[in-house]
Design a protein around this motif. Structure first.
Motif, short mmCIF file in Angstrom:
data_model
loop_
_atom_site.label_atom_id
_atom_site.label_comp_id
_atom_site.label_asym_id
_atom_site.label_seq_id
_atom_site.Cartn_x
_atom_site.Cartn_y
_atom_site.Cartn_z
N UNK A 103 -15.75 15.46 -12.95
CA UNK A 103 -16.21 14.40 -13.83
C UNK A 103 -15.66 13.07 -13.31
N UNK A 104 -16.38 12.01 -13.59
CA UNK A 104 -15.85 10.67 -13.29
C UNK A 104 -16.44 9.74 -14.32
N UNK A 105 -15.61 9.25 -15.22
CA UNK A 105 -16.15 8.36 -16.25
C UNK A 105 -15.26 7.16 -16.52
N UNK A 106 -14.11 7.10 -15.90
CA UNK A 106 -13.19 6.01 -16.24
C UNK A 106 -13.30 4.86 -15.26
N UNK A 107 -12.81 3.71 -15.67
CA UNK A 107 -12.82 2.53 -14.80
C UNK A 107 -11.63 1.65 -15.17
N UNK A 108 -10.67 1.56 -14.32
CA UNK A 108 -9.45 0.74 -14.53
C UNK A 108 -8.77 1.13 -15.85
N UNK A 109 -8.71 2.44 -16.16
CA UNK A 109 -8.21 2.80 -17.48
C UNK A 109 -6.83 3.45 -17.48
N UNK A 110 -6.24 3.40 -18.67
CA UNK A 110 -4.93 4.01 -18.88
C UNK A 110 -5.12 5.51 -19.14
N UNK A 157 -9.31 2.53 -6.60
CA UNK A 157 -8.66 1.26 -6.90
C UNK A 157 -7.13 1.39 -6.97
N UNK A 158 -6.65 2.49 -7.58
CA UNK A 158 -5.20 2.65 -7.72
C UNK A 158 -4.50 2.75 -6.36
N UNK A 172 0.84 -1.20 0.00
CA UNK A 172 0.00 0.00 0.00
C UNK A 172 0.88 1.25 0.00
N UNK A 173 1.93 1.22 0.83
CA UNK A 173 2.80 2.39 0.91
C UNK A 173 3.50 2.64 -0.42
N UNK A 174 3.85 1.56 -1.12
CA UNK A 174 4.49 1.72 -2.44
C UNK A 174 3.52 2.42 -3.40
N UNK A 175 2.24 2.01 -3.38
CA UNK A 175 1.24 2.67 -4.24
C UNK A 175 1.09 4.14 -3.84
N UNK A 176 1.05 4.38 -2.53
CA UNK A 176 0.85 5.75 -2.05
C UNK A 176 2.02 6.65 -2.46
N UNK A 199 -8.49 5.99 -12.82
CA UNK A 199 -7.14 6.05 -13.41
C UNK A 199 -6.30 4.95 -12.75
N UNK A 200 -5.81 4.02 -13.54
CA UNK A 200 -5.06 2.88 -12.97
C UNK A 200 -3.59 3.24 -12.78
N UNK A 201 -3.38 4.34 -12.08
CA UNK A 201 -2.06 4.99 -12.02
C UNK A 201 -0.96 4.10 -11.45
N UNK A 202 -1.32 3.23 -10.50
CA UNK A 202 -0.27 2.45 -9.86
C UNK A 202 0.03 1.14 -10.58
N UNK A 203 -0.66 0.89 -11.68
CA UNK A 203 -0.34 -0.31 -12.47
C UNK A 203 0.98 -0.06 -13.18
#
Ligand SMILES: Cc1ncc(COP(=O)(O)O)c(C=O)c1O
Length: 388
Positions: A184-191, A255-256, A33-37, A222-226
């Protein structure tokens, strides 16, 4: 067709002894979790944007101090998440709901730094209460960019007929009366590319409205931490928006924040032979991982290998309480432990006690130090307390 999860590899859970926790149990790796943060904090620092944690995805508040050390606050879906955010997390509390109840608004105002409305009408209705409170609250309006780029309409708030956000073309100077920012919020698990495409689609209108505004919030999804997310591109995009419009940017990923941070451990209770082996677990899709049925998707299983296909299902009465078919080296025995990957987000927050199925315990593990703490175990009283 079941969606595939975008979860990466098991990470440190590859070496985690599943017998160390009660079953069932969510185990969250604080180090991961800390790595993602850290990644999200780096985006925040280098882009100048503000990053909030979406509590709807991940609100394991025993980790609130860690989350708050890196992010600027939380985004809440209504009164109770706003209260959790204010009680346990530091920084900004931003609240957005598609519909607010009048009898909750005074408390929401007292708890929130930002309140975002779904329609100009809702904003007009509640603005006098905000003004009368004397509290400095940022007022936002959610717009719908009307460009659906998701894989599935069920997870695409920009799909035609969506109730989420006001179509951008309906937002004029009158609608922005008393409004500080757009959301706005329209994305889901996206690049990054879908975000850029949406921006190209909305930029002329946003530029025209920008002189009336202070900020724009690009929501979550935004799947930023992928590992393969284009983070440098995101930073450049956020800087560009700020430079072109003068608006401060916000992101509110959920999720990210917790991507690949947790597993759900369960064990085999029995095996029924019917068109192959069906193992019954103390984990239920419907009670513990409802997205498996709702999406549907097939969660990855830790250390899946072998030639024998086994259906894994829950102990509930629902015939469709099946998590999926998984490969094993031999038919699992009673007591065999299994773990599903990437269960920290959108599972723990969605559990139910349908059929009186036990809720998974919550455990914190630190893969750097190997320290393990069971932070919560649920009892009959938790089940009973939800009914009367
Ligand atoms: C308004 C809003 N903000 C943020 C999020 C978090 O999205 P994610 O967990 O996909 O990053 C959601 C998810 O549904 C949302 O509806």
């Amino acid at each position: 067709m079941a969606m595939q999860t975008h979860a990466g590899d098991p990470g440190a859970f590859r070496d985690f002894d599943l017998m160390r926790v009660p079953s069932p149990c969510f185990v969250v790796d604080e180090a991961r979790l800390e790595a993602n943060l850290r990644i999200l904090a780096d985006i925040q620092t280098r882009s100048g944007a503000t990053v909030l944690c979406a509590l709807k995805a991940f609100s394991m508040w025993s980790l609130a101090p860690l989350v708050s050390r890196y992010l600027s606050g939380v985004c809440a879906s209504g009164l109770w998440e706003a209260r959790l955010g204010r009680e346990h997390y530091g920084g900004i509390v931003e609240t957005y709901s598609a519909g607010y109840k009048l009898d909750e608004m005074a408390e929401i105002i007292a708890l929130s730094d930002h309140i975002i409305f779904n329609t100009p009408a809702a904003k007009t209705r509640f603005l006098p209460m905000i003004k009368d409170s004397g509290k400095q609250v940022h007022v936002g309006l959610r717009f719908n960019p009307g460009l659906p780029l998701g894989d599935d309409a069920k997870y695409d708030p920009a799909a035609l007929g969506s109730r989420l956000g006001t179509p951008l073309e309906q937002i004029d100077a009158d609608a922005l009366e008393g409004v500080d920012g757009l959301h706005m919020h329209t994305l889901c698990e996206q690049d990054l590319e879908p975000l850029l495409a949406i921006w190209d689609h909305i930029a002329p209108q946003i530029r025209a409205l920008a002189p009336h505004l202070k900020w724009i919030n690009f929501g979550g999804g935004h799947h930023i931490t992928r590992a393969d997310y284009d983070r440098e591109g995101l930073i450049a995009f956020l800087q560009k928006v700020r430079d072109e419009t003068g608006l401060h940017c916000y992101l509110e990923p959920g999720e990210a924040v917790a991507l690949d941070c947790g597993i759900l451990v369960g064990e085999v209770l029995d095996v029924v032979e019917n068109d192959g082996p069906n193992a019954i677990l103390d984990i239920s899709a419907t009670c513990h991982m409802p997205d498996v049925i709702e999406a549907p998707y097939r969660p990855a299983l830790l250390d899946e290998q072998g030639d024998i296909q086994v259906r894994l299902g829950g102990p509930s009465c629902l015939a469709g309480d099946v998590i999926g078919r998984y490969a094993f080296n031999s038919t699992p025995q009673i007591g065999t432990r299994v773990a599903f990957l990437d269960q920290a987000h959108y599972s723990m927050v969605k559990t139910t006690t349908f059929n009186g199925v036990r809720l998974p315990a919550l455990a914190l593990w630190n893969s750097n130090t190997d320290a393990l703490r069971i932070v919560r175990e649920f009892t009959y009283q938790d089940f009973k307390g939800r009914l009367s």
